[in-house]
Write an enzyme that holds these catalytic residues in place. Structure first.
Site, PDB file in Angstrom:
ATOM      1  N   ALA A  15       0.744  -1.086  -0.188  1.00  0.00           N
ATOM      2  CA  ALA A  15       0.112   0.013   0.055  1.00  0.00           C
ATOM      3  C   ALA A  15       0.887   1.221  -0.114  1.00  0.00           C
ATOM      4  O   ALA A  15       0.537   2.188  -0.766  1.00  0.00           O
ATOM      5  CB  ALA A  15      -0.948  -0.013   1.191  1.00  0.00           C
ATOM      6  N   GLU A  34      10.265   3.156   6.533  1.00  0.00           N
ATOM      7  CA  GLU A  34       9.796   1.616   6.828  1.00  0.00           C
ATOM      8  C   GLU A  34      10.710   1.379   7.989  1.00  0.00           C
ATOM      9  O   GLU A  34      11.916   1.371   8.011  1.00  0.00           O
ATOM     10  CB  GLU A  34      10.181   0.729   5.408  1.00  0.00           C
ATOM     11  N   ASN A  42       4.019  -7.539   4.951  1.00  0.00           N
ATOM     12  CA  ASN A  42       3.205  -8.661   4.719  1.00  0.00           C
ATOM     13  C   ASN A  42       2.787  -8.895   3.387  1.00  0.00           C
ATOM     14  O   ASN A  42       2.814 -10.183   2.800  1.00  0.00           O
ATOM     15  CB  ASN A  42       1.921  -8.747   5.377  1.00  0.00           C
ATOM     16  N   THR A  43       2.813  -7.855   2.583  1.00  0.00           N
ATOM     17  CA  THR A  43       2.806  -8.097   1.037  1.00  0.00           C
ATOM     18  C   THR A  43       3.763  -9.165   0.409  1.00  0.00           C
ATOM     19  O   THR A  43       3.236  -9.775  -0.397  1.00  0.00           O
ATOM     20  CB  THR A  43       2.866  -6.610   0.492  1.00  0.00           C
ATOM     21  N   GLU A 255      -3.596 -20.905  -0.973  1.00  0.00           N
ATOM     22  CA  GLU A 255      -5.391 -21.352  -1.526  1.00  0.00           C
ATOM     23  C   GLU A 255      -4.928 -21.836  -2.952  1.00  0.00           C
ATOM     24  O   GLU A 255      -5.951 -22.636  -3.216  1.00  0.00           O
ATOM     25  CB  GLU A 255      -6.268 -20.068  -1.379  1.00  0.00           C
ATOM     26  N   ARG A 279     -12.439 -19.113   4.148  1.00  0.00           N
ATOM     27  CA  ARG A 279     -11.432 -19.311   5.070  1.00  0.00           C
ATOM     28  C   ARG A 279     -12.195 -19.624   6.337  1.00  0.00           C
ATOM     29  O   ARG A 279     -11.514 -20.639   7.070  1.00  0.00           O
ATOM     30  CB  ARG A 279     -10.437 -18.335   5.181  1.00  0.00           C
ATOM     31  N   HIS A 382      -3.660 -15.052  10.411  1.00  0.00           N
ATOM     32  CA  HIS A 382      -3.356 -14.357   9.243  1.00  0.00           C
ATOM     33  C   HIS A 382      -3.223 -12.972   8.826  1.00  0.00           C
ATOM     34  O   HIS A 382      -2.375 -12.485   8.086  1.00  0.00           O
ATOM     35  CB  HIS A 382      -3.862 -15.456   8.233  1.00  0.00           C
ATOM     36  N   ARG A 422     -12.401 -12.259   4.909  1.00  0.00           N
ATOM     37  CA  ARG A 422     -11.749 -11.771   4.016  1.00  0.00           C
ATOM     38  C   ARG A 422     -11.544 -12.876   2.822  1.00  0.00           C
ATOM     39  O   ARG A 422     -11.093 -13.879   3.148  1.00  0.00           O
ATOM     40  CB  ARG A 422     -10.458 -11.305   4.249  1.00  0.00           C
ATOM     41  N   GLY A 425      -7.146 -13.099  -1.914  1.00  0.00           N
ATOM     42  CA  GLY A 425      -6.811 -12.388  -3.013  1.00  0.00           C
ATOM     43  C   GLY A 425      -7.302 -10.884  -3.048  1.00  0.00           C
ATOM     44  O   GLY A 425      -6.832 -10.168  -3.833  1.00  0.00           O
TER      45      GLY A 425
HETATM   46  P1  ADP Z   1       0.072  -3.564   3.405  1.00  0.00           P
HETATM   47  O1  ADP Z   1      -0.217  -4.644   2.918  1.00  0.00           O
HETATM   48  O2  ADP Z   1      -1.216  -2.761   3.930  1.00  0.00           O
HETATM   49  O3  ADP Z   1       0.865  -2.735   2.531  1.00  0.00           O
HETATM   50  P2  ADP Z   1       2.255  -4.570   4.676  1.00  0.00           P
HETATM   51  O4  ADP Z   1       2.380  -5.312   5.829  1.00  0.00           O
HETATM   52  O5  ADP Z   1       2.597  -4.959   3.556  1.00  0.00           O
HETATM   53  O6  ADP Z   1       0.975  -3.834   4.528  1.00  0.00           O
HETATM   54  O7  ADP Z   1       3.347  -3.435   5.017  1.00  0.00           O
HETATM   55  C1  ADP Z   1       3.235  -2.431   6.029  1.00  0.00           C
HETATM   56  C2  ADP Z   1       4.648  -2.085   6.234  1.00  0.00           C
HETATM   57  O8  ADP Z   1       4.634  -0.850   7.193  1.00  0.00           O
HETATM   58  C3  ADP Z   1       5.367  -3.152   6.874  1.00  0.00           C
HETATM   59  O9  ADP Z   1       6.713  -3.412   6.089  1.00  0.00           O
HETATM   60  C4  ADP Z   1       5.723  -2.615   8.217  1.00  0.00           C
HETATM   61  O10 ADP Z   1       7.197  -3.288   8.665  1.00  0.00           O
HETATM   62  C5  ADP Z   1       5.724  -1.214   8.012  1.00  0.00           C
HETATM   63  N1  ADP Z   1       5.805  -0.633   9.351  1.00  0.00           N
HETATM   64  C6  ADP Z   1       4.621  -1.067  10.407  1.00  0.00           C
HETATM   65  N2  ADP Z   1       4.765  -0.047  11.566  1.00  0.00           N
HETATM   66  C7  ADP Z   1       5.533   0.853  11.174  1.00  0.00           C
HETATM   67  C8  ADP Z   1       6.135   2.008  11.735  1.00  0.00           C
HETATM   68  N3  ADP Z   1       5.775   2.515  13.017  1.00  0.00           N
HETATM   69  N4  ADP Z   1       7.071   2.742  11.122  1.00  0.00           N
HETATM   70  C9  ADP Z   1       7.422   2.516   9.892  1.00  0.00           C
HETATM   71  N5  ADP Z   1       7.095   1.549   9.207  1.00  0.00           N
HETATM   72  C10 ADP Z   1       6.341   0.741   9.806  1.00  0.00           C
END
Ligand code: ADP
Length: 450
Positions: A15, A34, A42-43, A255, A279, A382, A422, A425
């Site tokens: 995102a 990040e 999680n992506t 899946e 799920r 999950h 959810r 996909g």
């Molecule tokens: P989405 O699928 O909504 O994009 P993700 O889990 O793929 O969510 O990505 C969210 C990212 O935000 C992760 O890489 C996570 O480590 C990062 N993140 C979470 N908390 C913080 C924070 N406080 N400061 C900076 N990055 C963060």
């Protein structure tokens, strides 16, 4: 590092990077912070694909689908609890999101199906591999190419505000160096809280002790930071437990293995559920088994169609038998039981009717191509469906439903779209669709306030 940017994006997952690309395309100067050592979140771990309807790839492949059907099936999967305005925006903008990715060099033209869906609309990379790695490496390359600064080991602790408007962040670099960075707008894309045991326990005491498929950075920071600014949350107790997680390595088995024809059996070698049900229903069936333990069974055909299996194999999660009996012996199931289950299943596939459990999808091919394979699975935490409340413009809302100026959120940190369950996909689709919207809307806000 600058003291000020047009837009600060918290979180470098799908995102956040999508939002950054759209903000940049709108003429902004965005930055991504990040907290982990690398982008991806999680992506990176997502496997199934990206759901979208009425896409050019579906049309090319003769798949008849509609946004209305996508809407209805998602709503049904969410037990009619989804935010319908969000869902409408989501399905109507899914095909254009596939096109946008394609224009960014990220092509998802190999289409499969996930549980709870009746049409093939789960878009994967051309070679059928897991979507996460392909998507993240594509987005990282695009972010670099666009010259968007992405700082890792940059942990955002607080969103600052002035006169009720979000205007920057406090961020700690490398665990010690705190800086305050100002911005015209802030986009929160910090993902969910599936790795935060305390929060899980608070909202769902019954899930204490479950393994999690989440990366360690999914701790719900964005939710806490937004609440501190008066933002409100929805569905916080709606936590998705995925039915097929290898327990030893906390690793999710996608899946797609079922979508391409795999079945689930209990320790007697018997099927016990429609494997392509949603799920929550599949999880409930596994939870009733002894030790919440089941085996995912498939053949060489499934293995060649679901590329993700190569990774499971490399990790040592897949057991192999040259015959069904040999496989049964390997995993300690009664050979007769497993053999008769497969015979019955193959007859059901031929008849296109699963008399036992009413499965209707993932039945294009039977399980008759040796060798045979098994992965031991059970349920695992999950995905957190709840999160901060936004509107279709990705503005963060307070308890009275008013937007907090300058504050946007997208992705797993938000709640409402998926309701109580959810569909596989839909999260990749969500991060691209609403990530784009967040980049566009935050840019409009910054320009209007310049
Ligand atoms: P989405 O699928 O909504 O994009 P993700 O889990 O793929 O969510 O990505 C969210 C990212 O935000 C992760 O890489 C996570 O480590 C990062 N993140 C979470 N908390 C913080 C924070 N406080 N400061 C900076 N990055 C963060």
């Amino acid at each position: 590092l600058q003291e000020s940017y047009d837009i600060v994006i918290i979180g470098g997952g799908g995102a956040g990077m999508t939002a950054a690309l759209e903000a940049k395309a709108a003429g902004m100067n965005p930055v991504i912070f990040e907290k982990m050592e690398a982008a991806g979140g999680n992506t990176l771990k997502s496997s199934s694909g990206m759901n979208a309807s009425e896409t050019k790839f579906q049309k090319e492949q003769g798949i008849e689908d509609s946004n209305d059907l996508f809407f209805d099936e998602t709503l049904k999967g969410g037990h009619d609890t989804n935010n319908q305005e969000m869902l409408r925006y989501f399905v109507d903008n899914s095909a254009s999101a596939i096109d946008w990715l394609d224009s960014q060099g990220i092509t998802l033209d190999n289409i499969t199906i996930t549980g709870g869906m009746k049409e093939k609309r789960t878009h994967r990379p051309t070679d059928g591999s897991a979507v996460g790695q392909y998507l993240v490496s594509g987005l990282v390359a695009d972010v670099q190419e666009q010259g968007i600064p992405l700082f890792v080991n940059a942990d955002v602790k607080e969103i600052t505000q002035e006169n009720g408007q979000a205007n920057g962040v406090k961020v700690v670099f490398d665990g010690s160096d705190e800086k305050t960075i100002s911005a015209g707008a802030v986009i929160v894309a910090t993902g969910g809280f599936g790795a935060n045991q305390e929060l899980i326990k608070q909202y769902r005491p019954d899930l204490e002790g479950y393994v999690t498929t989440n990366q360690p950075g999914s701790t719900g920071d964005g939710i806490t930071m937004i609440e501190a600014l008066g933002g409100t949350t929805v569905d916080m107790d709606q936590i998705q437990v995925h039915p097929t997680v290898n327990q030893e390595k906390s690793y999710l088995i996608g899946e797609v293995v079922r979508g391409e024809g795999g079945i689930l059996v209990d320790k007697e070698g018997n099927r016990f559920v429609n494997e392509m049900d949603t799920r929550d229903n599949v999880t409930a069936a596994i939870t009733k088994l002894d030790n919440r333990e089941s085996y995912l069974i498939f053949d060489s055909g499934v293995k060649s169609r679901a590329k993700a299996i190569e990774q499971y194999d490399k990790m040592g999660l897949v057991q192999t038998g040259e015959t069904i009996e040999a496989l049964a012996e390997q995993i300690g199931l009664p050979a007769d039981g497993l053999k008769s289950t497969l015979d019955t299943w193959n007859a059901s596939v031929a008849a296109k009717k699963d008399a036992a459990f009413g499965r209707e999808t993932g039945m294009d091919n039977d399980l008759s191509g040796a060798p045979y394979y098994a992965v031991k699975i059970g349920p695992g935490i999950h995905y957190t469906m709840g999160g901060v409340k936004i509107n279709t413009e990705t503005e963060v809302l307070n308890a009275s439903g008013e937007a907090i100026p300058g504050l946007y959120a997208a992705g797993e940190v938000t709640g409402g779209l998926h309701g109580q369950n959810r569909i596989g996909g839909n999260s990749v689709a969500e991060i691209v669709i609403f990530g784009r919207e967040a980049g566009v809307k935050a840019a409009e806000f910054v320009k209007a306030n310049q």
